[in-house]
Enzyme design. Sequence first.
Site, PDB file in Angstrom:
ATOM      1  CG  ASP A  41      -0.281  -0.084   2.490  1.00  0.00           C
ATOM      2  OD1 ASP A  41       1.134  -0.105   2.429  1.00  0.00           O
ATOM      3  OD2 ASP A  41      -0.844   0.145   3.440  1.00  0.00           O
ATOM      4  CG  HIS A 246      22.312  11.138 -15.947  1.00  0.00           C
ATOM      5  ND1 HIS A 246      21.697  10.709 -17.263  1.00  0.00           N
ATOM      6  CD2 HIS A 246      22.383  12.763 -16.093  1.00  0.00           C
ATOM      7  CE1 HIS A 246      21.379  12.024 -17.858  1.00  0.00           C
ATOM      8  NE2 HIS A 246      21.850  12.888 -17.336  1.00  0.00           N
ATOM      9  CG  ASP A 263      23.695  18.838 -11.148  1.00  0.00           C
ATOM     10  OD1 ASP A 263      22.862  19.582 -10.613  1.00  0.00           O
ATOM     11  OD2 ASP A 263      23.954  18.638 -12.483  1.00  0.00           O
ATOM     12  CG  ASP A 274      19.897  22.231 -12.346  1.00  0.00           C
ATOM     13  OD1 ASP A 274      20.848  21.445 -11.625  1.00  0.00           O
ATOM     14  OD2 ASP A 274      19.540  21.942 -13.620  1.00  0.00           O
ATOM     15  CG  HIS A 355      26.426  18.048 -20.177  1.00  0.00           C
ATOM     16  ND1 HIS A 355      26.500  19.522 -19.936  1.00  0.00           N
ATOM     17  CD2 HIS A 355      27.374  17.820 -19.465  1.00  0.00           C
ATOM     18  CE1 HIS A 355      27.263  19.811 -18.945  1.00  0.00           C
ATOM     19  NE2 HIS A 355      27.790  18.772 -18.567  1.00  0.00           N
ATOM     20  CG  HIS A 359      18.171  22.629 -18.447  1.00  0.00           C
ATOM     21  ND1 HIS A 359      17.403  22.930 -17.355  1.00  0.00           N
ATOM     22  CD2 HIS A 359      19.391  22.198 -17.840  1.00  0.00           C
ATOM     23  CE1 HIS A 359      18.166  22.643 -16.597  1.00  0.00           C
ATOM     24  NE2 HIS A 359      19.372  22.251 -16.716  1.00  0.00           N
ATOM     25  CG  HIS A 366      15.946  18.801 -17.656  1.00  0.00           C
ATOM     26  ND1 HIS A 366      16.481  17.752 -17.673  1.00  0.00           N
ATOM     27  CD2 HIS A 366      16.986  19.622 -16.964  1.00  0.00           C
ATOM     28  CE1 HIS A 366      17.539  17.473 -17.160  1.00  0.00           C
ATOM     29  NE2 HIS A 366      17.915  18.749 -16.825  1.00  0.00           N
ATOM     30  CD  GLU A 384      23.549  22.128 -16.972  1.00  0.00           C
ATOM     31  OE1 GLU A 384      23.925  21.070 -16.376  1.00  0.00           O
ATOM     32  OE2 GLU A 384      22.218  22.213 -16.896  1.00  0.00           O
ATOM     33  CE1 TYR A 388      31.160  16.680 -16.026  1.00  0.00           C
ATOM     34  CE2 TYR A 388      31.058  17.390 -18.361  1.00  0.00           C
ATOM     35  CZ  TYR A 388      30.508  17.416 -17.113  1.00  0.00           C
ATOM     36  OH  TYR A 388      29.547  18.070 -16.675  1.00  0.00           O
ATOM     37  NE  ARG A 397      26.490  19.202 -14.252  1.00  0.00           N
ATOM     38  CZ  ARG A 397      26.842  17.884 -14.351  1.00  0.00           C
ATOM     39  NH1 ARG A 397      27.835  17.593 -14.867  1.00  0.00           N
ATOM     40  NH2 ARG A 397      26.454  17.177 -13.266  1.00  0.00           N
ATOM     41  CD  GLU A 399      23.105  23.085 -13.579  1.00  0.00           C
ATOM     42  OE1 GLU A 399      23.728  22.163 -12.855  1.00  0.00           O
ATOM     43  OE2 GLU A 399      21.952  23.154 -14.424  1.00  0.00           O
TER      44      GLU A 399
HETATM   45  N1  GLY Z   1      20.870  18.514 -12.721  1.00  0.00           N
HETATM   46  C1  GLY Z   1      20.279  18.151 -13.957  1.00  0.00           C
HETATM   47  C2  GLY Z   1      20.951  19.045 -14.924  1.00  0.00           C
HETATM   48  O1  GLY Z   1      21.968  19.969 -14.612  1.00  0.00           O
HETATM   49  O2  GLY Z   1      20.456  19.461 -15.860  1.00  0.00           O
HETATM   50 MN    MN Z   2      22.237  20.328 -12.489  1.00  0.00          MN
HETATM   51 MN    MN Z   3      20.932  21.726 -15.410  1.00  0.00          MN
END
Ligand code: GLY
Ligand code: MN
Ligand code: MN
Length: 435
Positions: A41, A246, A263, A274, A355, A359, A366, A384, A388, A397, A399
């Site tokens: 449940d 990821h 992140d 983010d 990447h 965004h 996103h 961002e 790497y 990274r 951001e």
């Molecule tokens: N944390 C996901 C991104 O940076 O897009």
């Molecule tokens: Mn991020």
């Molecule tokens: Mn992001």
Amino acid sequence: MRYRPLSAQTYTNHRKKFSHTLPALSMAIFNSNDVLPTNADGTMPFRQNNDLLYLCGADQEESILVIFPDCTNPEHREILFLKETNSEIAIWEGEKLSKDKATALTGIKTIRWLQDFEPLLKALMAEAETVFLNSNEHTRRSAETGTRDERFAKKLMAEYPLHNYERAAPAMHRLRAVKSKEEIERMQEACKITEAGFRRVLKFIRPGIKEYEIEAEYMHEFLRRRSRGFAYSPIVASGFNACVLHYVENNAECRDGDLILMDVGAEYANYASDMSRTVPVNGKFSPRQREVYDAVLRVMKASMELLRPGVMLAAYHKQVGKLMEKELVELGLLTAEEVKNQDPASPAYKKYFMHGTSHFIGLDVHDVGLWHEPIQAGNVFTVEPGIYIREENLGIRLENDILITEDGYIDLMADIPLEADEIEASMAESEAVTS
Ligand code: GLY
Ligand code: MN
Ligand code: MN
């Protein structure tokens, strides 16, 4: 309520803007998200449908919003249907929205219990010519499990096959891409909470600590500041783990000499933040780490300057690629020869920066937005860049989230330590305090 919702006036404005996009004799219907099951449940924590939230703020399961601006009965031009609350439900689940509370929250005058929906729908359908139905049209949506909106659309179209049906999503994307003043305030609050989390972990990080202990510190800071937690699965990745884009296991021990990429972002009032920061586990960047860090930082700062009203996102991403290419050559990671001979369809820089740079962000991390139209004031983007280097166990990274204005941008994360010297100084300060 844990968080401060937008004002009823803002929700009313959002509905007004949406209503103006509807042709004559159109009715739009928005459903809540499901409470998703786990096992036995058990259920996942409830997360409301963002379009419904944007239009009325009702953060409750099994709610249905109907917008029918041309309806002859003025009381039926906006109706919010809610699960009826009663004393039994109140004992087990606590108070749900009453009719009065729902009106105060949403600005909608006509609140009905859910059992009135089916009979009332018959009358509304007899008057409407076109029905706008909602759908998740994110390009990377997961379609494994259906939504209430999908089930409802199927049922309605089967029962009333001779009506015209249209998608609400294009108008919703257009509206949600440009944030209202109160939405920006909530996003700024989410960024402030993220900042508090980051400042807390700067004092906490040292060799031997586990990635999940750092995650726990963020969560502690987020919850005590009225966030419901992370806006997305947090990445706390030390050493080589930072090269796994990821990585969400967050299980490893942080080792002396490694960097740790975090992140993470708090949600507040259902709005996301983010942030990515990369810091040395022992508090001091090595010369090589510092060199790569500063390269990423330069690309980040230069990218922010490129995001302006009128710019196309595809052109922007190409320009950022060029900035990154130059940095990678200077770091000795790419040769001029490799750059010269690269296939423009898969540029050489993608080996180290695989990447996107930006965004839309908002109710979704996103977020929905207009990817193929010029950037507008009121859009909020992440910036961002990252580098790497798997062979060096090094992933960096950075951001921030920025709001586009008429003549530039406002960095919603401007107060969060970013310069390498600043990071080192904050970490050294906390060492002095704890030793
Ligand atoms: N944390 C996901 C991104 O940076 O897009
Ligand atoms: Mn991020
Ligand atoms: Mn992001």
